[in-house]
Design an enzyme around this catalytic site. Structure first.
Site, PDB file in Angstrom:
ATOM      1  N   ASP A  98       0.932  -1.218   0.043  1.00 23.02           N
ATOM      2  CA  ASP A  98       0.075  -0.059   0.124  1.00 23.02           C
ATOM      3  C   ASP A  98       0.938   1.105  -0.106  1.00 23.02           C
ATOM      4  O   ASP A  98       2.026   1.245   0.694  1.00 23.02           O
ATOM      5  CB  ASP A  98      -0.687  -0.119   1.222  1.00 23.02           C
ATOM      6  CG  ASP A  98      -2.280   0.125   0.932  1.00 23.02           C
ATOM      7  OD1 ASP A  98      -2.753   1.193   0.408  1.00 23.02           O
ATOM      8  OD2 ASP A  98      -3.111  -0.962   1.170  1.00 23.02           O
ATOM      9  N   ASP A 199      -3.165   4.241  -2.242  1.00 25.02           N
ATOM     10  CA  ASP A 199      -4.430   4.648  -1.522  1.00 25.02           C
ATOM     11  C   ASP A 199      -4.906   6.084  -1.792  1.00 25.02           C
ATOM     12  O   ASP A 199      -4.295   6.938  -1.947  1.00 25.02           O
ATOM     13  CB  ASP A 199      -4.047   4.595  -0.215  1.00 25.02           C
ATOM     14  CG  ASP A 199      -5.027   4.842   1.144  1.00 25.02           C
ATOM     15  OD1 ASP A 199      -6.025   4.086   1.166  1.00 25.02           O
ATOM     16  OD2 ASP A 199      -4.800   5.746   1.579  1.00 25.02           O
ATOM     17  N   GLU A 257      -6.421   3.564  -6.020  1.00 26.93           N
ATOM     18  CA  GLU A 257      -7.749   3.423  -5.641  1.00 26.93           C
ATOM     19  C   GLU A 257      -8.611   4.903  -5.605  1.00 26.93           C
ATOM     20  O   GLU A 257      -7.773   5.837  -4.834  1.00 26.93           O
ATOM     21  CB  GLU A 257      -7.621   3.089  -3.991  1.00 26.93           C
ATOM     22  CG  GLU A 257      -8.986   2.678  -3.347  1.00 26.93           C
ATOM     23  CD  GLU A 257      -8.968   3.477  -1.987  1.00 26.93           C
ATOM     24  OE1 GLU A 257     -10.024   2.944  -1.099  1.00 26.93           O
ATOM     25  OE2 GLU A 257      -8.272   4.237  -1.542  1.00 26.93           O
ATOM     26  N   HIS A 336     -11.227  -4.288   2.712  1.00 34.10           N
ATOM     27  CA  HIS A 336     -11.222  -4.101   4.304  1.00 34.10           C
ATOM     28  C   HIS A 336     -12.096  -3.014   4.526  1.00 34.10           C
ATOM     29  O   HIS A 336     -12.085  -2.597   6.011  1.00 34.10           O
ATOM     30  CB  HIS A 336      -9.765  -3.844   4.695  1.00 34.10           C
ATOM     31  CG  HIS A 336      -8.973  -2.643   4.251  1.00 34.10           C
ATOM     32  ND1 HIS A 336      -8.516  -2.735   2.693  1.00 34.10           N
ATOM     33  CD2 HIS A 336      -9.045  -1.373   4.434  1.00 34.10           C
ATOM     34  CE1 HIS A 336      -8.208  -1.493   2.503  1.00 34.10           C
ATOM     35  NE2 HIS A 336      -8.321  -0.967   3.445  1.00 34.10           N
ATOM     36  N   ASP A 337     -12.546  -2.370   3.654  1.00 32.23           N
ATOM     37  CA  ASP A 337     -13.327  -1.319   3.891  1.00 32.23           C
ATOM     38  C   ASP A 337     -14.990  -1.465   3.610  1.00 32.23           C
ATOM     39  O   ASP A 337     -15.776  -0.847   3.714  1.00 32.23           O
ATOM     40  CB  ASP A 337     -13.285  -0.027   2.903  1.00 32.23           C
ATOM     41  CG  ASP A 337     -11.605   0.615   3.205  1.00 32.23           C
ATOM     42  OD1 ASP A 337     -11.143   0.538   4.581  1.00 32.23           O
ATOM     43  OD2 ASP A 337     -11.136   1.013   2.259  1.00 32.23           O
TER      44      ASP A 337
END
Ligand code: NOJ
Length: 566
Positions: A98, A199, A257, A336-337
């Site tokens: 990330d 990110d 993202e 994970h969100d």
């Protein structure tokens, strides 16, 4: 474009805190990932994306970085990370990490300097503004609820943070800051990572006029995300970053993202001829069951209604057809969100396993690179903790303060929203076995295990022939051995049907047909006339082996994939 490793990859997303704890402190770690590489290899995974492991006060579980050059102690050392790269490469697998460019932690040395005084050399690394008659500079709402501005009394200024107040936004207008970022990226490239998931890249730029908005009745802040999402300058920053860093490493993959990215935005971020990213994680299919009018006082993701399957199909078609030949897709159900996909678009009921297989079939037979989220392959589900104290996600607590704290919602109502939508649903420990703490750790983990681990776990599914886990293995093996399923075009049929997903993939050589019943009712389907074939062969199915016919009677959640012969 064809034949790039990342086009033929199967990615697996790891949330390191919850994946596997190798040293018994209740927190997952890098050595834990190394211990499970053979499991991932056997699943068919060819690359892993590991969420942040950098040094961090962990306000947002590591997305708040206080040192880009070292690891959080609980995750291990740089030596552990080098070992992870080595062990991956030994298995012909790759590592994607990330990359967090939008913000740092407020405990990062840059911010500590920046807040000291107006003349500090790091002042302009962040976004500082004077208040507006005792109020924040604008009434913009942060993604985590509340204002995007935090007052800092040291200099009587506010700083901007589109996420938590411990995550001040960086000022990408500042070339010196950008240069420091490029140095950091080069350092990781030299260390040998194979790619980056970039990110929150959509937010690197904002409207520097900082206009105010009229707030809706009863609300202080306005969710005007377009003021700080997907603005034109973001693309200049990405291009410059690539010139200075990634372009010198042609094997390295970058996956942006971008929340709120439309099809047009997606093409800007990742069309082959743009030299920005190789792929984009966009969210179009993620929140199709929201119902913003039902509770205007919470960001829309916290609301819901029944999914209209036609919306989901339209979303698939938009990106499958819209990017075909121009850019490369990502395929993912959750991360994970997001809530767990079975709880979100599937079922937690007795048919969960058949349904999980159907969901996998619907998505991963499409074009693009699959990104499996840890635990999806065994059917992990949302969790319903009774007590607010059992939750860990900073987003929950900011939102709770802004709603229950301000009398806009009751505790019971917010708990229900948390049970449905919170990010902690995806962050409970990976369920490896039915041993205490689901075999994740030998001690009480940082967040409680989902109590359903005694039934849903890796051990139970590994040796059961018809398990969801074994279905995932079969499905990905088929995909990896079938170029048409990787590179073929996508044609959606029965677009207006409310229950069925029907599409074909073809490339002139071969053709495949995917037929799935999305819901829990028996459904009759008539194949459209324009699907032409002389014979067919069943490639994979989740309930029974039946021939393809013009009239089909599908069982609840049934999924079928056929090869068609003309
Ligand atoms: C997106 C990440 O996936 C999420 O977990 C995080 O909270 C925000 N970006 C901020 O970094």
């Amino acid at each position: 474009m064809r034949g790039k490793w990342w086009q033929e990859a199967v990615l697996y997303e790891i949330y390191p805190r919850s994946f596997y704890d190798s040293n018994g402190d209740g927190i997952g770690d890098i050595q834990g990932i190394i211990k499970k590489l053979d499991y991932l290899k056997a699943l068919g995974v060819t690359a892993i994306w590991v969420c942040p492991f950098y040094k961090s006060p962990m306000d947002d579980n590591g997305y708040d970085v206080s040192d880009f050059y070292s690891l959080a102690e609980e995750y291990g050392t740089l030596e552990d990370l080098k070992m992870l790269i080595e062990e991956l490469h030994k298995r012909e697998m790759r590592l994607i990490i990330d990359l967090i460019l939008n913000h740092t932690s407020d405990e990062h040395p840059w911010f500590i300097e920046s807040r000291k005084n107006e003349d500090n050399p790091y002042r302009d690394y962040y976004i500082w503004r004077k208040g507006n008659n005792g109020k924040p500079p604008t009434n913009w709402e942060s993604f985590f609820g509340g204002s995007v501005w935090e007052y800092d009394e040291t200099t009587d200024y506010y700083y901007m943070h589109v996420f938590s107040k411990k995550m001040p936004d960086l000022n990408w207008r500042n070339p010196k800051m950008r240069e420091d970022m490029y140095q950091m990226i080069k350092w990781w490239l030299e260390l040998g990572v194979d790619g980056f998931r970039v990110d929150a890249v959509a937010h690197l730029s904002r409207n520097w006029d900082f206009p105010n908005y009229k707030a809706p009745e009863g609300k202080e802040y306005v969710a005007c995300y377009h003021e700080y999402s997907n603005r034109p300058e973001v693309h200049d920053y990405i291009k410059e970053m690539n010139e200075r860093t990634m372009n010198h490493y042609p094997e390295v993959v970058t996956i942006g993202e971008a929340g709120g990215a439309s099809l047009e935005d997606t093409l800007k971020y990742c069309a082959y001829d743009r030299n920005e990213f190789h792929m984009l994680i966009q969210f179009d299919h993620c929140w199709l069951d929201t119902d913003p009018d039902s509770a205007p006082y919470v960001p829309s993701k916290w609301t819901w209604k029944d999914l209209d399957l036609r919306d989901l199909k339209r979303s698939f078609k938009k990106y499958q057809v819209g990017l075909y030949g121009k850019a490369w897709n990502t395929l993912y159900w959750s991360n994970h969100d997001q809530p767990r996909v079975l709880s979100h678009y599937g079922t937690e009921g007795p048919d969960w396993e058949v349904c999980g297989k159907m969901l996998a079939t619907v998505l991963y037979m499409q074009g693009g690179t699959p990104i499996i989220y840890q635990g999806e392959e065994i059917g992990m589900m949302n969790v319903k903790f009774d007590n607010l104290e059992d939750y860990r996600d900073v987003e929950i607590f900011t939102l709770y303060k802004e709603t229950v704290g301000k009398g806009l919602a009751t505790h019971e109502e917010m708990m229900e929203r948390i049970h449905h939508r919170s990010r902690d649903n995806a962050r409970t420990p990976m369920q490896w076995s039915d041993e205490p703490y689901a075999g994740f750790s030998t001690t009480e983990p940082w967040i409680k295990v989902n109590p359903n681990y005694t039934k849903i776990n890796v051990d139970e599914q590994l040796n059961r022939e018809d398990s969801l886990l074994n279905y995932y293995k079969r499905l990905f093996k088929i995909r990896q051995n079938t170029p048409t399923l990787i590179y073929g075009d996508f044609k959606l049929y029965l677009e207006d049907d409310e229950n069925i997903v029907l599409y074909t993939r073809s490339d002139g050589n071969e053709e495949y047909l995917v037929l799935c019943n999305f819901f829990d009712q028996h459904v009759k389907v008539t194949l459209p006339n324009d699907i032409e074939y002389q014979a067919s062969e069943l490639i994979i199915s989740n309930i029974r082996e039946i021939n393809l016919q013009v009239e089909m009677n599908l069982q609840p959640y049934e999924a079928l994939v056929y090869k068609l012969f003309k």
